[in-house]
Design an enzyme around this catalytic site. Structure first.
Site, PDB file in Angstrom:
ATOM      1  N   ASP A 132      -0.067   4.415  -0.168  1.00  0.00           N
ATOM      2  CA  ASP A 132      -0.965   5.777   0.272  1.00  0.00           C
ATOM      3  C   ASP A 132      -0.064   6.741   0.958  1.00  0.00           C
ATOM      4  OD1 ASP A 132      -3.180   4.374  -0.467  1.00  0.00           O
ATOM      5  OD2 ASP A 132      -3.971   4.155   1.605  1.00  0.00           O
ATOM      6  N   HIS A 133       0.937   6.361   1.948  1.00  0.00           N
ATOM      7  CA  HIS A 133       1.823   7.014   2.723  1.00  0.00           C
ATOM      8  C   HIS A 133       2.928   7.836   2.210  1.00  0.00           C
ATOM      9  CE1 HIS A 133      -1.251   6.917   5.669  1.00  0.00           C
ATOM     10  NE2 HIS A 133      -1.262   5.605   5.643  1.00  0.00           N
TER      11      HIS A 133
ATOM     12  N   GLY B 254       1.188  -1.413   4.365  1.00  0.00           N
ATOM     13  CA  GLY B 254       1.546  -0.316   3.804  1.00  0.00           C
ATOM     14  C   GLY B 254       2.192   0.669   4.800  1.00  0.00           C
ATOM     15  N   HIS B 255       1.519   1.456   5.915  1.00  0.00           N
ATOM     16  CA  HIS B 255       2.312   2.622   6.819  1.00  0.00           C
ATOM     17  C   HIS B 255       3.664   1.810   7.202  1.00  0.00           C
ATOM     18  CE1 HIS B 255       2.593   4.731  10.381  1.00  0.00           C
ATOM     19  NE2 HIS B 255       2.325   5.678   9.846  1.00  0.00           N
TER      20      HIS B 255
ATOM     21  N   GLU C 197      -8.635   0.579  -3.427  1.00  0.00           N
ATOM     22  CA  GLU C 197      -9.520   0.597  -2.026  1.00  0.00           C
ATOM     23  C   GLU C 197     -10.364   1.947  -1.911  1.00  0.00           C
ATOM     24  OE1 GLU C 197      -7.254   0.845   1.587  1.00  0.00           O
ATOM     25  OE2 GLU C 197      -6.488  -0.976   1.193  1.00  0.00           O
TER      26      GLU C 197
ATOM     27  N   HIS D 156      -5.616   3.795  -1.572  1.00  0.00           N
ATOM     28  CA  HIS D 156      -7.003   3.949  -1.325  1.00  0.00           C
ATOM     29  C   HIS D 156      -7.041   5.595  -1.550  1.00  0.00           C
ATOM     30  CE1 HIS D 156      -9.638   4.416   2.717  1.00  0.00           C
ATOM     31  NE2 HIS D 156     -10.249   4.675   1.563  1.00  0.00           N
TER      32      HIS D 156
ATOM     33  N   HIS E  22      -3.889  -4.203   7.773  1.00  0.00           N
ATOM     34  CA  HIS E  22      -3.969  -3.187   8.679  1.00  0.00           C
ATOM     35  C   HIS E  22      -2.996  -3.335   9.971  1.00  0.00           C
ATOM     36  CE1 HIS E  22      -5.183   0.490  10.247  1.00  0.00           C
ATOM     37  NE2 HIS E  22      -6.006   0.884   8.970  1.00  0.00           N
ATOM     38  N   GLY E  23      -2.075  -2.402   9.888  1.00  0.00           N
ATOM     39  CA  GLY E  23      -1.215  -2.233  11.088  1.00  0.00           C
ATOM     40  C   GLY E  23      -0.265  -3.541  11.120  1.00  0.00           C
TER      41      GLY E  23
ATOM     42  N   ARG F 163      -9.295   8.364  -1.209  1.00  0.00           N
ATOM     43  CA  ARG F 163     -10.308   8.857   0.021  1.00  0.00           C
ATOM     44  C   ARG F 163     -10.948   9.751  -0.612  1.00  0.00           C
ATOM     45  NH1 ARG F 163      -8.849   6.776   5.668  1.00  0.00           N
ATOM     46  NH2 ARG F 163     -10.717   8.042   6.047  1.00  0.00           N
TER      47      ARG F 163
ATOM     48  N   GLU G 117     -11.355  -9.084   3.060  1.00  0.00           N
ATOM     49  CA  GLU G 117     -10.016  -8.698   3.758  1.00  0.00           C
ATOM     50  C   GLU G 117     -10.164  -8.694   5.122  1.00  0.00           C
ATOM     51  OE1 GLU G 117      -7.327  -5.955   1.651  1.00  0.00           O
ATOM     52  OE2 GLU G 117      -6.666  -5.371   3.473  1.00  0.00           O
TER      53      GLU G 117
ATOM     54  N   THR H  82      -8.293   3.767   8.483  1.00  0.00           N
ATOM     55  CA  THR H  82      -9.707   3.057   8.370  1.00  0.00           C
ATOM     56  C   THR H  82      -9.795   2.254   9.748  1.00  0.00           C
ATOM     57  OG1 THR H  82      -9.298   2.588   6.078  1.00  0.00           O
ATOM     58  CG2 THR H  82     -10.872   1.331   6.893  1.00  0.00           C
TER      59      THR H  82
ATOM     60  N   ARG I 140       3.909  18.691   1.647  1.00  0.00           N
ATOM     61  CA  ARG I 140       4.456  19.852   1.038  1.00  0.00           C
ATOM     62  C   ARG I 140       3.725  20.435  -0.355  1.00  0.00           C
ATOM     63  NH1 ARG I 140       9.686  21.542   2.663  1.00  0.00           N
ATOM     64  NH2 ARG I 140       9.643  21.378   4.843  1.00  0.00           N
TER      65      ARG I 140
ATOM     66  N   ASN J  85       1.025  -1.164  -0.018  1.00  0.00           N
ATOM     67  CA  ASN J  85       0.094  -0.170   0.093  1.00  0.00           C
ATOM     68  C   ASN J  85       0.806   1.348   0.062  1.00  0.00           C
ATOM     69  OD1 ASN J  85      -1.417   2.227   1.029  1.00  0.00           O
ATOM     70  ND2 ASN J  85      -2.940   1.018   1.870  1.00  0.00           N
TER      71      ASN J  85
ATOM     72  N   ARG K 293      -7.010  12.961   0.881  1.00  0.00           N
ATOM     73  CA  ARG K 293      -5.809  13.352   1.813  1.00  0.00           C
ATOM     74  C   ARG K 293      -4.308  12.855   1.361  1.00  0.00           C
ATOM     75  NH1 ARG K 293      -7.462  10.170   7.278  1.00  0.00           N
ATOM     76  NH2 ARG K 293      -9.494  11.297   6.886  1.00  0.00           N
ATOM     77  N   HIS K 294      -4.594  11.615   0.832  1.00  0.00           N
ATOM     78  CA  HIS K 294      -3.176  11.040   0.283  1.00  0.00           C
ATOM     79  C   HIS K 294      -3.174  10.832  -1.273  1.00  0.00           C
ATOM     80  CE1 HIS K 294      -5.201   7.366   1.519  1.00  0.00           C
ATOM     81  NE2 HIS K 294      -4.968   7.772   2.712  1.00  0.00           N
TER      82      HIS K 294
END
Ligand code: PXP
Length: 250
Positions: free
Chosen positions: A14-15, A221-222, A75, A48, A199-200, A50, A156, A106, A23, A12, A54-55
């Site tokens: 996203d980040h 991802g994160h 997503e 994802h 997730h996580g 959103r 999932e 999420t 920036r 993922n 936001r990303h």
């Protein structure tokens, strides 16, 4: 589908976009990260889009559809806008997630059981367009049954509660969460659903989940984007891949 095949890793990105957007410019580019992830052995890329952008941006999705050689797992919340975007791009997979504007990430799984009729209608055109439909849910039999009834091919399972309990040192709670994930992976598989999880997840939490034979894909991802700061993206992904393979083989 059969359990026990090679476990896929969906990265993922996203980040990468979160850092870029801090920036407001074009750097770092999520597409570049996606290509590096492919080279490092990602079996798919997850992004994802959103509602509040936001990303990941609309242009990122356009770009990913153009440059990726591995499948895109798109997503999205179950809104009309996202359905239009998905139908325009026809990504390999769409994963329906709950979305609240004020949440940081999420937070929970989708309440499929409560919205069964609406979701069944919502998903029909996506399935007709050839997208594999995945539903992001808690390890809860009621939600799995509902996801099955509305025609999802994939579920999932949300691993967030398991990972949070581990991070907070609540090991009994963590083990209970893990047991729930284990039982519900087997249950969903017995209904003919393909099981994914995410997730996580990080290097400490991935192996017990990767060891479930019914789980076919992990979306992470994160942690990987964070770890890339210290060791580089490709090395971060290769290590995750190694741990997943070790869990699967051992
Ligand atoms: N799977 C789903 C359905 C998600 O919504 C997310 C977060 O966007 C992930 C996996 C990845 O979670 P994380 O970024 O915590 O690894």
């Amino acid at each position: 589908m059969s359990a026990g095949k090679k476990l896929r890793l969906g990265v993922n990105i996203d980040h990468v976009a979160t850092v870029r957007n801090a920036r407001g410019g074009a750097y770092p580019d999520p597409l570049r990260a996606a290509k590096l992830a492919e080279e490092a052995g990602a079996d798919g890329i997850t992004a994802h889009l959103r509602e509040d952008r936001r990303h990941i941006s609309d242009a990122d999705i356009d770009g990913l559809m153009e440059v990726l050689t591995v499948p895109l797992n798109f997503e999205m919340a179950a809104t009309e806008e996202m359905q239009r975007i998905a139908l325009r791009h026809k990504p390999h997979a769409v994963c329906i997630v709950p979305e609240k504007r004020e949440e940081r990430t999420t937070e929970g799984g989708l309440e499929v059981a409560r919205e069964e009729n609406r979701l069944a209608h919502y998903l029909a055109p996506l399935r007709a367009a050839g997208c594999r439909v995945s539903i992001f849910i808690a390890a809860d039999k009621r939600q799995i049954d509902a996801a099955h009834r509305i025609g999802a091919e994939v579920i999932e399972l949300h691993t967030g509660a398991y990972c949070d309990a581990h991070a907070e040192g609540h090991f009994e709670a963590r083990d209970r969460e893990l047991e729930g994930l284990r039982e519900m992976s087997a249950y969903a598989h017995s209904l003919g659903l393909e099981v994914h999880a995410g997730h996580g997840l990080n290097y400490e939490t991935v192996k017990p989940v990767a060891a479930f034979p019914e789980v076919m894909e992990l979306n992470i991802g994160h942690f990987l984007i964070g770890e890339a700061i210290f060791r580089g993206l490709q090395s971060a992904i290769s290590e995750m891949r190694r741990l997943m393979d070790e869990a699967r083989d051992g």
